[in-house]
Motif scaffolding. Structure first.
Motif, PDB file in Angstrom:
ATOM      1  N   LEU A 147       0.816  -1.215   0.000  1.00 43.61           N
ATOM      2  CA  LEU A 147       0.000   0.000   0.000  1.00 43.61           C
ATOM      3  C   LEU A 147       0.849   1.264   0.000  1.00 43.61           C
ATOM      4  CD1 LEU A 147      -2.754  -1.042   2.574  1.00 43.61           C
ATOM      5  CD2 LEU A 147      -2.924  -1.016   0.083  1.00 43.61           C
ATOM      6  N   VAL A 148       2.172   1.135   0.246  1.00 47.41           N
ATOM      7  CA  VAL A 148       3.012   2.328   0.242  1.00 47.41           C
ATOM      8  C   VAL A 148       3.126   2.921  -1.157  1.00 47.41           C
ATOM      9  CG1 VAL A 148       4.352   1.496   2.201  1.00 47.41           C
ATOM     10  CG2 VAL A 148       5.167   1.052  -0.101  1.00 47.41           C
ATOM     11  N   CYS A 149       2.660   2.207  -2.169  1.00 48.84           N
ATOM     12  CA  CYS A 149       2.671   2.787  -3.515  1.00 48.84           C
ATOM     13  C   CYS A 149       1.728   3.980  -3.605  1.00 48.84           C
ATOM     14  CB  CYS A 149       2.306   1.731  -4.554  1.00 48.84           C
ATOM     15  SG  CYS A 149       0.663   1.019  -4.358  1.00 48.84           S
ATOM     16  N   TYR A 150       0.833   4.134  -2.631  1.00 51.73           N
ATOM     17  CA  TYR A 150      -0.057   5.286  -2.597  1.00 51.73           C
ATOM     18  C   TYR A 150       0.568   6.468  -1.858  1.00 51.73           C
ATOM     19  CZ  TYR A 150      -3.716   2.196  -4.292  1.00 51.73           C
ATOM     20  OH  TYR A 150      -4.453   1.346  -5.061  1.00 51.73           O
ATOM     21  N   ILE A 151       1.737   6.271  -1.270  1.00 47.77           N
ATOM     22  CA  ILE A 151       2.445   7.351  -0.597  1.00 47.77           C
ATOM     23  C   ILE A 151       3.319   8.046  -1.636  1.00 47.77           C
ATOM     24  CG2 ILE A 151       4.057   7.961   1.240  1.00 47.77           C
ATOM     25  CD1 ILE A 151       3.190   5.446   2.721  1.00 47.77           C
ATOM     26  N   THR A 152       2.868   9.171  -2.130  1.00 44.99           N
ATOM     27  CA  THR A 152       3.576   9.892  -3.180  1.00 44.99           C
ATOM     28  C   THR A 152       4.472  10.973  -2.574  1.00 44.99           C
ATOM     29  OG1 THR A 152       1.818  11.512  -3.445  1.00 44.99           O
ATOM     30  CG2 THR A 152       1.619   9.482  -4.720  1.00 44.99           C
ATOM     31  N   ARG A 153       5.132  11.712  -3.464  1.00 45.14           N
ATOM     32  CA  ARG A 153       6.014  12.788  -3.013  1.00 45.14           C
ATOM     33  C   ARG A 153       5.258  13.802  -2.151  1.00 45.14           C
ATOM     34  NH1 ARG A 153      10.768  15.142  -5.018  1.00 45.14           N
ATOM     35  NH2 ARG A 153      10.771  13.721  -6.802  1.00 45.14           N
ATOM     36  N   PHE A 154       3.988  14.032  -2.445  1.00 43.40           N
ATOM     37  CA  PHE A 154       3.166  14.981  -1.685  1.00 43.40           C
ATOM     38  C   PHE A 154       3.164  14.620  -0.201  1.00 43.40           C
ATOM     39  CE2 PHE A 154      -0.927  16.136   0.172  1.00 43.40           C
ATOM     40  CZ  PHE A 154      -1.002  17.490  -0.126  1.00 43.40           C
ATOM     41  N   THR A 155       2.901  13.348   0.107  1.00 43.12           N
ATOM     42  CA  THR A 155       2.862  12.888   1.497  1.00 43.12           C
ATOM     43  C   THR A 155       4.257  12.811   2.090  1.00 43.12           C
ATOM     44  OG1 THR A 155       0.882  11.588   0.982  1.00 43.12           O
ATOM     45  CG2 THR A 155       2.050  11.058   3.014  1.00 43.12           C
ATOM     46  N   GLU A 156       5.213  12.292   1.313  1.00 35.30           N
ATOM     47  CA  GLU A 156       6.587  12.162   1.802  1.00 35.30           C
ATOM     48  C   GLU A 156       7.147  13.504   2.249  1.00 35.30           C
ATOM     49  OE1 GLU A 156       9.130  10.337  -1.073  1.00 35.30           O
ATOM     50  OE2 GLU A 156       7.511   9.090  -1.804  1.00 35.30           O
ATOM     51  N   GLU A 157       7.010  14.504   1.373  1.00 31.98           N
ATOM     52  CA  GLU A 157       7.625  15.789   1.665  1.00 31.98           C
ATOM     53  C   GLU A 157       6.952  16.489   2.837  1.00 31.98           C
ATOM     54  OE1 GLU A 157       9.518  17.127  -2.612  1.00 31.98           O
ATOM     55  OE2 GLU A 157       7.642  18.053  -1.947  1.00 31.98           O
ATOM     56  N   ALA A 158       5.646  16.354   2.961  1.00 28.22           N
ATOM     57  CA  ALA A 158       4.959  16.945   4.108  1.00 28.22           C
ATOM     58  C   ALA A 158       5.430  16.303   5.407  1.00 28.22           C
ATOM     59  CB  ALA A 158       3.448  16.793   3.950  1.00 28.22           C
ATOM     60  N   PHE A 159       5.559  14.980   5.409  1.00 24.64           N
ATOM     61  CA  PHE A 159       6.001  14.249   6.600  1.00 24.64           C
ATOM     62  C   PHE A 159       7.457  14.574   6.922  1.00 24.64           C
ATOM     63  CE2 PHE A 159       7.825  10.481   8.645  1.00 24.64           C
ATOM     64  CZ  PHE A 159       6.963  10.317   9.703  1.00 24.64           C
ATOM     65  N   VAL A 548      -2.920  10.937   2.152  1.00 20.93           N
ATOM     66  CA  VAL A 548      -3.065  10.114   0.950  1.00 20.93           C
ATOM     67  C   VAL A 548      -4.400  10.406   0.264  1.00 20.93           C
ATOM     68  CG1 VAL A 548      -3.148   7.749   0.073  1.00 20.93           C
ATOM     69  CG2 VAL A 548      -1.571   8.334   1.925  1.00 20.93           C
ATOM     70  N   PHE A 549      -5.452  10.559   1.071  1.00 19.46           N
ATOM     71  CA  PHE A 549      -6.777  10.845   0.508  1.00 19.46           C
ATOM     72  C   PHE A 549      -6.843  12.280  -0.026  1.00 19.46           C
ATOM     73  CE2 PHE A 549      -7.363   7.474   3.637  1.00 19.46           C
ATOM     74  CZ  PHE A 549      -8.080   6.552   2.895  1.00 19.46           C
ATOM     75  N   ILE A 550      -6.165  13.212   0.659  1.00 16.08           N
ATOM     76  CA  ILE A 550      -6.113  14.587   0.146  1.00 16.08           C
ATOM     77  C   ILE A 550      -5.407  14.612  -1.204  1.00 16.08           C
ATOM     78  CG2 ILE A 550      -5.158  16.882   0.566  1.00 16.08           C
ATOM     79  CD1 ILE A 550      -5.546  16.403   3.537  1.00 16.08           C
ATOM     80  N   ARG A 551      -4.331  13.840  -1.293  1.00 12.96           N
ATOM     81  CA  ARG A 551      -3.613  13.772  -2.575  1.00 12.96           C
ATOM     82  C   ARG A 551      -4.504  13.191  -3.672  1.00 12.96           C
ATOM     83  NH1 ARG A 551      -2.703  12.795  -6.806  1.00 12.96           N
ATOM     84  NH2 ARG A 551      -0.792  12.223  -7.916  1.00 12.96           N
ATOM     85  N   LYS A 552      -5.335  12.221  -3.327  1.00 11.82           N
ATOM     86  CA  LYS A 552      -6.242  11.635  -4.320  1.00 11.82           C
ATOM     87  C   LYS A 552      -7.269  12.659  -4.790  1.00 11.82           C
ATOM     88  CE  LYS A 552      -7.699   8.199  -6.795  1.00 11.82           C
ATOM     89  NZ  LYS A 552      -6.862   7.701  -7.922  1.00 11.82           N
TER      90      LYS A 552
END
Length: 645
Positions: A147-159, A548-552
């Protein structure tokens, strides 16, 4: 995609774990032979100093929250044991384990609950930890790491940005708090310096606690020569300080606070200067590389020697000097039931679910950041194997009454940055090129071996000033922000177009869309900060998951092509994956674009837009045009919008 292509999910039980082990076994021997380098020595010496302080600090905070049931010695032992096991068997040994804020919040809530309902804290915590370990193994068995394939740069960089900012904030906060322990006298008068004094006196209005202490120690006021007591004895006997050289907690200690500030900022500046020494014009290349690799260690050693030479009593690193549990009423093995009712072992699965989400999100997001393609890792990832080791060690630590440890983002990024491989420069003014990361297990292993041995090195570690370690935290947090696209996009606000850097995404995405993407990401970062620093920090992993849902939802405001340049495209179940040939073609074209060999047009017909092609002098112009023409004919009838270019 962000993650390794093998993360597609496997229908077999432990299928992902099987492929992780199969991928990592051929490289296991090279994980040690590749460590024969001075760079690795510099890396683990730097990270050892950087890891020691947060582990001990976390243990101290946990000791205050649990009345000493889990404290600094348990934190050192648990970090060492978990880190050694992880370095030996994990799929991505570049990840460094550490303690997290939400775990501390969870421990505080659990201890308070146990105290209110007269339950054994360590026993209930052991049950929760065992359930969490079991649930982590279930996630491994069901290939949930895919499921980490749904963790994109958007989530990575925020975290990652949040953790880096917290490191910087806490480093500055700890420096400021030193002013409470070592205040400076703001009412100095040069004419009355000879009259300054601070003496211990009998308390005028002793409190009940003071009277009880005197009774327990058989102390009477007349038996104590108050004026001859030193600071420690006066505090121990509950005396009061009187005089114009006294602060709120005792005598003013001159120069300490200002010297701590000097040590703090000197550490940051010197570390940054020596780290960038590799690109200096002085000394041979080998000497510059060694100085750059050992930058932080040289800085710490220099600051320790200067501090020792001046003799100013700055606060030092406090390490337990005896290997035994903090409290005498507990051992190294904890009974999961203890004196608690039997049903607590079953009910504890509920808080274990929240704890599992916490462990899973912290571990996997950090792993995704480390495994990004920008790091050019060649030995593959191991998401399922990593989670398995963390889960097993979490269960072991629960049985032994030790803190829980999971991937630490800033420490892991600093570890990767300290192992970067760059080309040697021979021509004057030539900048080194990034070649990849020195992938090995030795540095992580030695970090935690030394950490476990720290109990026997107190005679040396007691000379390390805490402001120096705080300066290392600030340096790590600031240096980890480098290369994060989010901060590059923040700089674009208010910057005229003619002064904007030639970022690749600015060629393909309108500036207003870039700003919109940045504003959404900044809003999410602020929300995460508020939650992380509030009492609701225990739900922080759930909010990270919400990203992840915000990115979607952003698919409604941005085209796939825009998101492919600003972020990573999220996988879709109905769309077939590109075959290997097409994927290889896409990566080669993007590589040529990034290197400036060609400039791809906004649409997919390269053949009809020769003005968009810029070929370097080093390449054969005819061969490049032939390649572009063949690629155009092969991709003419395909949906170009689904590709990143």
């Amino acid at each position: 995609m962000t993650v390794d292509p093998v993360l597609h999910g496997d229908v077999r039980i432990f299928g992902g774990l099987y492929f992780d082990i199969k991928r990592k076994v051929p490289h296991y021997l090279s994980d040690y032979t590749d460590a024969f380098s001075l760079q690795c020595l510099a890396s683990f010496l730097f990270l050892y100093c950087a890891c020691m302080s947060p582990v001990i600090t976390f243990g101290g905070l946990l000791g205050e929250a649990t009345e000493g049931r889990i404290s600094a010695i348990e934190s050192l032992f648990g970090a060492s044991m978990t880190g050694i096991a992880y370095s030996l068997f994990a799929g991505q040994p570049l990840t460094i384990l550490g303690s997290t804020g939400p775990v501390l919040v969870f421990e505080k809530i659990l201890f308070k609950f146990c105290k209110e309902y007269d339950l054994s804290y360590l026993s209930l915590r052991s049950c929760i930890g065992l359930w969490t370990a079991f649930l982590c193994i279930v996630l491994v068995a069901t290939d949930a790491s895919s499921l980490v394939c749904y963790i994109t740069r958007f989530t990575e960089e925020a975290f990652a940005s949040l953790i880096c900012i917290i490191f910087i904030y806490e480093a500055l906060e700890k420096l400021i708090h030193l002013g409470e322990t070592y205040p400076f006298n703001m009412n100095n008068k040069l004419e009355t310096l000879t009259q300054y004094s601070c003496v211990c006196t009998e308390p005028t209005n002793p409190s009940n606690n003071t009277l009880e202490y005197w009774d327990s120690q058989n102390i009477t006021v007349s038996d104590v020569t108050w004026g001859s007591l030193d600071v420690h004895a006066c505090i121990e006997k509950h005396g009061e300080f009187l005089g114009n050289a006294c602060g709120p907690h005792g005598p003013y200690v001159p120069d300490v606070l200002f010297w701590c500030v000097v040590l703090f900022f000197s550490t940051v500046i010197m570390s940054a200067f020596l780290k960038d020494f590799k690109t200096s014009r002085y000394f041979p290349t080998k000497v510059r590389s060694i100085i750059s690799d050992f930058a932080v260690f040289i800085t710490i050693l220099t600051m320790v020697l200067v501090d020792y030479g001046l003799g100013i009593p700055s606060p030092k690193l406090q390490v337990p000097n005896e290997f035994k549990p903090t409290r005498d009423d507990r051992g190294w093995l904890i009974n999961p039931l203890g004196r608690n009712p039997w049903w607590t072992a079953l009910v504890s699965v509920i808080p274990a679910l929240l704890c599992t989400i916490l462990i899973f999100m912290d571990q996997q997001i950090t792993a995704v950041i480390i495994n990004r393609k920008e790091h050019k890792l060649k030995k593959g990832c191991g998401y399922h194997l990593d989670l398995l080791i963390v889960g097993i060690m979490l269960g072991v630590c629960s049985i032994m009454g030790l803190p829980w440890f999971v991937a630490a983002t800033v420490l892991s990024i600093s570890h990767v940055n300290s192992l970067k491989l760059e080309s040697e420069c021979s021509a004057p003014g030539e900048q080194p090129k990034f070649l990849g990361i020195r992938e090995q297990r030795f540095t992580g292993l030695m970090i935690f071996v030394l950490m476990g041995s720290s109990v026997f090195m107190t005679s040396v570690l007691k000379f390390i000033p805490m402001p120096v370690l705080y300066g290392v935290f600030l340096y790590m947090g600031a240096s980890s922000l480098r290369g994060i696209q989010f901060f590059d996009r923040l700089k674009l606000f208010g910057m005229p177009a003619k002064h904007q850097p030639d970022f690749i995404y600015l060629r393909h995405v309108p500036l207003r869309k870039v700003h919109l993407f940045t504003i959404i990401q900044l809003s999410c970062l602020v929300l995460l900060w508020v939650i992380k620093t509030s009492r609701a920090a225990i739900v922080f992993p759930m909010m990270v998951l919400a990203l992840v849902f915000i990115r979607k939802l952003m698919d409604c405001f941005f085209t796939k092509r825009e998101l492919s340049w600003l972020d990573d495209l999220m996988p879709e179940s109905k769309k077939k994956k590109l075959d290997d040939a097409e994927r290889e073609e896409e990566q080669s074209m993007l590589a040529m674009e990034d290197e400036g060999i060609i400039h791809l047009p906004l649409e997919g017909n390269y053949k009809e837009d020769p003005a968009m092609v810029n070929i370097s002098d080093e390449m054969d112009k005819t061969s490049v045009w032939k390649t572009l023409t063949m690629n155009t004919e092969n991709t003419k009838n395909k949906d170009v919008s689904s590709k990143r270019f």
